[in-house]
Design a protein around this motif. Structure first.
Motif, short mmCIF file in Angstrom:
data_model
loop_
_atom_site.label_atom_id
_atom_site.label_comp_id
_atom_site.label_asym_id
_atom_site.label_seq_id
_atom_site.Cartn_x
_atom_site.Cartn_y
_atom_site.Cartn_z
N SER A 3 -6.74 11.92 25.61
CA SER A 3 -6.73 13.37 25.74
C SER A 3 -6.77 13.79 27.21
O SER A 3 -7.17 13.03 28.08
N VAL A 4 -6.33 15.04 27.44
CA VAL A 4 -6.36 15.65 28.76
C VAL A 4 -6.90 17.07 28.63
O VAL A 4 -6.85 17.66 27.56
N LEU A 5 -7.40 17.59 29.74
CA LEU A 5 -7.86 18.98 29.81
C LEU A 5 -6.83 19.72 30.64
O LEU A 5 -6.49 19.30 31.76
N ILE A 6 -6.33 20.83 30.12
CA ILE A 6 -5.30 21.60 30.81
C ILE A 6 -5.82 23.02 31.01
O ILE A 6 -6.27 23.66 30.06
N THR A 28 3.59 18.78 36.89
CA THR A 28 3.27 17.37 36.72
C THR A 28 3.15 17.05 35.24
O THR A 28 3.15 17.94 34.39
N ARG A 29 3.01 15.77 34.97
CA ARG A 29 2.75 15.31 33.62
C ARG A 29 1.70 14.22 33.69
O ARG A 29 1.58 13.56 34.72
N PRO A 30 0.94 14.04 32.63
CA PRO A 30 -0.09 12.99 32.67
C PRO A 30 0.54 11.60 32.65
O PRO A 30 1.68 11.43 32.18
N LYS A 31 -0.18 10.63 33.13
CA LYS A 31 0.33 9.26 33.17
C LYS A 31 -0.05 8.50 31.90
O LYS A 31 -0.39 7.32 31.95
N ILE A 32 0.01 9.21 30.78
CA ILE A 32 -0.21 8.59 29.48
C ILE A 32 0.99 8.93 28.60
O ILE A 32 1.70 9.91 28.85
N LYS A 60 -13.91 28.62 29.48
CA LYS A 60 -14.31 27.77 28.37
C LYS A 60 -13.10 27.06 27.77
O LYS A 60 -11.97 27.51 27.91
N VAL A 61 -13.38 25.98 27.07
CA VAL A 61 -12.34 25.33 26.26
C VAL A 61 -12.20 26.19 25.01
O VAL A 61 -13.17 26.43 24.29
#
Length: 119
Positions: A3-6, A28-32, A60-61
């Motif tokens: 998972s990532v936080l955006i 950018t994009r995540p490296k996953i 907040k999320v």
């Protein structure tokens, strides 16, 4: 699932929540690899007071989605025509999916390749 936080500004969060915005454009994009889980952090930004922060879930999320695909997005500026290319093919619908006009995409990406994260 990884998972990532955006972090996303409130106006875009509203469009995502309403289902109008189905692709988030990033530089950018995540490296996953896809699929991965995305947690949406709604930014505070600008001048806000504590009531705004509390009542509007700022800072907040606020949600999550599974990103199952990331496209490469380019804005091509020719003498007679400016158009958008997604994964190296012309695409007429990306402005609808991203809720961004060609001019906004061009300004944000600044003649560089961007990434469309599918929501």
């Amino acid at each position: 699932m990884k998972s990532v936080l955006i972090s996303i500004k409130p106006k875009w969060c509203e469009l995502i929540a309403s289902g109008k915005k189905t692709v988030e454009v990033r530089k950018t994009r995540p490296k996953i690899e896809t699929p991965f889980k995305c947690y949406i952090y709604q930014t505070v930004g600008g001048r806000t007071n504590s009531v705004d922060v509390l009542e509007n879930n700022l800072g907040k999320v606020i949600g999550e989605f599974a990103c199952d695909k990331i496209d490469e997005i380019d804005v091509i500026d020719h003498e007679l025509l400016t158009y958008i290319r997604v994964n190296r093919r012309p695409d007429m619908f990306v402005t609808e999916e991203t809720c961004l006009g060609i001019d906004e995409l061009q300004k944000y990406l600044d003649n560089k390749t961007g990434y469309g994260w599918h929501i």
